[in-house]
Design an enzyme around this catalytic site. Sequence first.
Site, PDB file in Angstrom:
ATOM      1  N   ASN A 144       4.904   6.572 -13.507  1.00  0.00           N
ATOM      2  CA  ASN A 144       5.604   7.807 -13.833  1.00  0.00           C
ATOM      3  C   ASN A 144       7.045   7.492 -14.201  1.00  0.00           C
ATOM      4  OD1 ASN A 144       3.448   9.658 -13.217  1.00  0.00           O
ATOM      5  ND2 ASN A 144       3.790   9.198 -11.058  1.00  0.00           N
TER       6      ASN A 144
ATOM      7  N   HIS B  83       1.369   2.239 -10.025  1.00  0.00           N
ATOM      8  CA  HIS B  83       0.303   2.555  -9.081  1.00  0.00           C
ATOM      9  C   HIS B  83      -0.978   1.862  -9.536  1.00  0.00           C
ATOM     10  CE1 HIS B  83       2.312   6.276  -7.345  1.00  0.00           C
ATOM     11  NE2 HIS B  83       2.960   6.190  -8.497  1.00  0.00           N
TER      12      HIS B  83
ATOM     13  N   ARG C  54       0.829  -1.208   0.000  1.00  0.00           N
ATOM     14  CA  ARG C  54       0.000   0.000   0.000  1.00  0.00           C
ATOM     15  C   ARG C  54       0.865   1.260   0.000  1.00  0.00           C
ATOM     16  NH1 ARG C  54      -4.962  -1.864   0.135  1.00  0.00           N
ATOM     17  NH2 ARG C  54      -5.199  -3.926   1.069  1.00  0.00           N
ATOM     18  N   ASP C  55       0.418   2.233  -0.801  1.00  0.00           N
ATOM     19  CA  ASP C  55       1.105   3.523  -0.850  1.00  0.00           C
ATOM     20  C   ASP C  55       0.993   4.207   0.514  1.00  0.00           C
ATOM     21  OD1 ASP C  55       1.942   5.580  -3.408  1.00  0.00           O
ATOM     22  OD2 ASP C  55       1.485   6.510  -1.475  1.00  0.00           O
TER      23      ASP C  55
ATOM     24  N   HIS D 262       7.774   1.448 -10.455  1.00  0.00           N
ATOM     25  CA  HIS D 262       6.565   1.044  -9.734  1.00  0.00           C
ATOM     26  C   HIS D 262       5.348   1.403 -10.559  1.00  0.00           C
ATOM     27  CE1 HIS D 262       7.839   5.059  -8.432  1.00  0.00           C
ATOM     28  NE2 HIS D 262       6.558   5.389  -8.329  1.00  0.00           N
TER      29      HIS D 262
END
Length: 120
Positions: free
Chosen positions: A91, A106, A32-33, A104
């Site tokens: 990104n 998201h 989890r972010d 990564h």
Amino acid sequence: MAYDRNNVFARILRGELPCSKVYEDEHTLAFRDINPLAPTHILVIPKGEYVSVDDFSQNASEAEIVSLMRAIGHVARAEGVVDDGYRILANHGVAARQEVPHFHIHIFGGRDLGPMLTRR
Ligand code: DGP
């Protein structure tokens, strides 16, 4: 760009920093972010040292690439966001404002996510 072994995700992978893990296999970790932007906000990362999607798409093995893509689907299904819809995003570099220099993806879900980008 050379890989920085002290980036936060490298430290999570080494167990030096905690994370809220949701999935792990031989090549991939999902957690989890720390600053969630949606009810579901999960990061899916390769365990290998890749700076961004550009590096990963050029240099990762087929097994690593397959693992990452399969993990995205697995996590989305486990989170229950498939029926209502979810978004994945990666990104790369300055224009995209990549903050952490370890590739990564998201996963966002759990609410109406609005338009993909805002117009300027
Ligand atoms: P990006 O801008 O795509 O590089 O996004 C980096 C994301 O990483 C951002 O949403 C916040 C998240 N993040 C940064 N540090 C940590 C951390 O130590 N733990 C976790 N779980 N997430 C982090």
